[in-house]
Write an enzyme that holds these catalytic residues in place. Structure first.
Site, PDB file in Angstrom:
ATOM      1  N   HIS A 107       0.858  -1.172   0.000  1.00  0.00           N
ATOM      2  CA  HIS A 107       0.000   0.000   0.000  1.00  0.00           C
ATOM      3  C   HIS A 107       0.900   1.229   0.000  1.00  0.00           C
ATOM      4  O   HIS A 107       1.754   1.355   0.879  1.00  0.00           O
ATOM      5  CB  HIS A 107      -0.883   0.020   1.248  1.00  0.00           C
ATOM      6  CG  HIS A 107      -1.911  -1.065   1.273  1.00  0.00           C
ATOM      7  ND1 HIS A 107      -2.870  -1.150   2.273  1.00  0.00           N
ATOM      8  CD2 HIS A 107      -2.154  -2.112   0.442  1.00  0.00           C
ATOM      9  CE1 HIS A 107      -3.651  -2.207   2.045  1.00  0.00           C
ATOM     10  NE2 HIS A 107      -3.227  -2.802   0.938  1.00  0.00           N
ATOM     11  N   ASP A 176      -6.837  -3.462  -7.204  1.00  0.00           N
ATOM     12  CA  ASP A 176      -7.779  -4.052  -6.251  1.00  0.00           C
ATOM     13  C   ASP A 176      -9.188  -3.628  -6.650  1.00  0.00           C
ATOM     14  O   ASP A 176      -9.497  -2.434  -6.678  1.00  0.00           O
ATOM     15  CB  ASP A 176      -7.459  -3.569  -4.834  1.00  0.00           C
ATOM     16  CG  ASP A 176      -8.295  -4.259  -3.770  1.00  0.00           C
ATOM     17  OD1 ASP A 176      -9.537  -4.123  -3.816  1.00  0.00           O
ATOM     18  OD2 ASP A 176      -7.715  -4.923  -2.892  1.00  0.00           O
ATOM     19  N   HIS A 226     -14.062  -4.996   2.134  1.00  0.00           N
ATOM     20  CA  HIS A 226     -14.185  -6.102   1.191  1.00  0.00           C
ATOM     21  C   HIS A 226     -15.414  -6.963   1.505  1.00  0.00           C
ATOM     22  O   HIS A 226     -15.782  -7.147   2.665  1.00  0.00           O
ATOM     23  CB  HIS A 226     -12.942  -6.977   1.225  1.00  0.00           C
ATOM     24  CG  HIS A 226     -11.692  -6.261   0.802  1.00  0.00           C
ATOM     25  ND1 HIS A 226     -10.516  -6.918   0.534  1.00  0.00           N
ATOM     26  CD2 HIS A 226     -11.431  -4.949   0.585  1.00  0.00           C
ATOM     27  CE1 HIS A 226      -9.587  -6.047   0.196  1.00  0.00           C
ATOM     28  NE2 HIS A 226     -10.126  -4.845   0.229  1.00  0.00           N
TER      29      HIS A 226
END
Length: 277
Positions: A107, A176, A226
């Protein structure tokens, strides 16, 4: 062939992860390089890594993905935090040289009020301190959802980081699906347009991996939560298009959905059924 896996724990060793991946129908996997919420790292076991290399070669694994800890923030306003990021990434990249066909994902970080431009400068500086001539491992910047002061919330920001990295030939991107959707990129209705924008700003040749996750929140929410495949706001039909898209279908996909191993096995089987050979 659909190359797909999930996140596995490295606690029992590298070969064990490869064997575990095979039991759920996967041909790749992701793992944390060290404690994701801290920084401690397991003892280096070169023999175990060599055994994984042999298993992956025997079973035609797609590239595996090493994920840096969440505590790695190279653009923090705190010097000690930035120093930890340099130390952790440097050590990770040296250790990963023992693995074949492995990529390193992280990240980009949070600028914590310093501004995106300064964040971009600091992230590139960290990468330039850690990467080295001749390294085998490609380093991947992950697309982020844009919560708080995250850097990497747009393709423009990722491109700006890459432009400042010395060994840019060993830099790529991990897309992502939850993050880009939460970040405002409509991959449900405008997938072609999103990928065209990525190609224009970064280049599709730099897209090396996909974290395949549904989202608990609607488009543009900037939440990063998620969901299981087909149970969120992205939806199953969008994932059918994603895994079959000409620009994506040969890439390795990594599940980070809220599942245990049996749940990952079901999702892998479901996605393989949606894939057009």
């Amino acid at each position: 062939m659909l190359h797909i896996g999930c996140h596995l724990s490295v606690s029992q060793g590298f070969r064990h992860m490869g064997e575990e991946a095979l039991t759920i129908g996967a041909d790749t996997f992701q793992f944390f390089t060290r404690n994701p919420r801290g920084g401690s790292v397991r003892k280096l076991d070169i023999d175990d890594m060599k055994q994984l290399n042999e298993l992956m070669a025997a079973h035609d694994f797609a590239p595996i993905l090493a994920h840096a800890p969440y505590t790695l923030n190279g653009c923090s306003k705190t010097e000690r935090t930035r120093q930890f990021a340099v130390e952790a990434m440097s050590e990770d990249l040296q250790r990963l040289e023992y693995l074949d066909n492995c990529r390193y994902n992280f990240h980009p970080g949070s600028h914590v009020g310093q501004g995106a431009d300064e964040g971009i400068r600091l992230i590139a500086s960290m990468m330039n301190q850690c990467m080295f001539s001749g390294q085998r491992t490609t380093v991947l910047l992950e697309t982020m959802a844009g919560k708080g002061t995250e850097v990497g919330r747009s393709f423009e920001e990722l491109a700006a980081i890459i432009d400042k990295v010395q060994f840019s030939d060993k830099v790529g991107v991990c897309l992502d699906t939850c993050h880009v959707f939460d970040g405002g990129y409509d991959i449900t209705e405008r997938l072609d347009e999103v990928l065209e924008q990525f190609d224009r700003l970064i280049g599709l040749e730099r897209l090396k991996a996909v974290h395949i996750n549904d989202s608990k929140n609607p488009l543009g929410s900037r939440k990063d939560r998620h969901e299981k495949i087909g149970e969120g706001h992205i939806g199953l039909e969008a994932f059918r298009k994603i895994i079959n898209h000409p620009a994506l279908r040969t890439l390795p996909f990594y599940l980070e959905t809220p599942n245990e191993l049996d749940g990952y096995a079901r999702e892998i089987a479901m996605l393989r059924d949606l894939y057009c050979e």
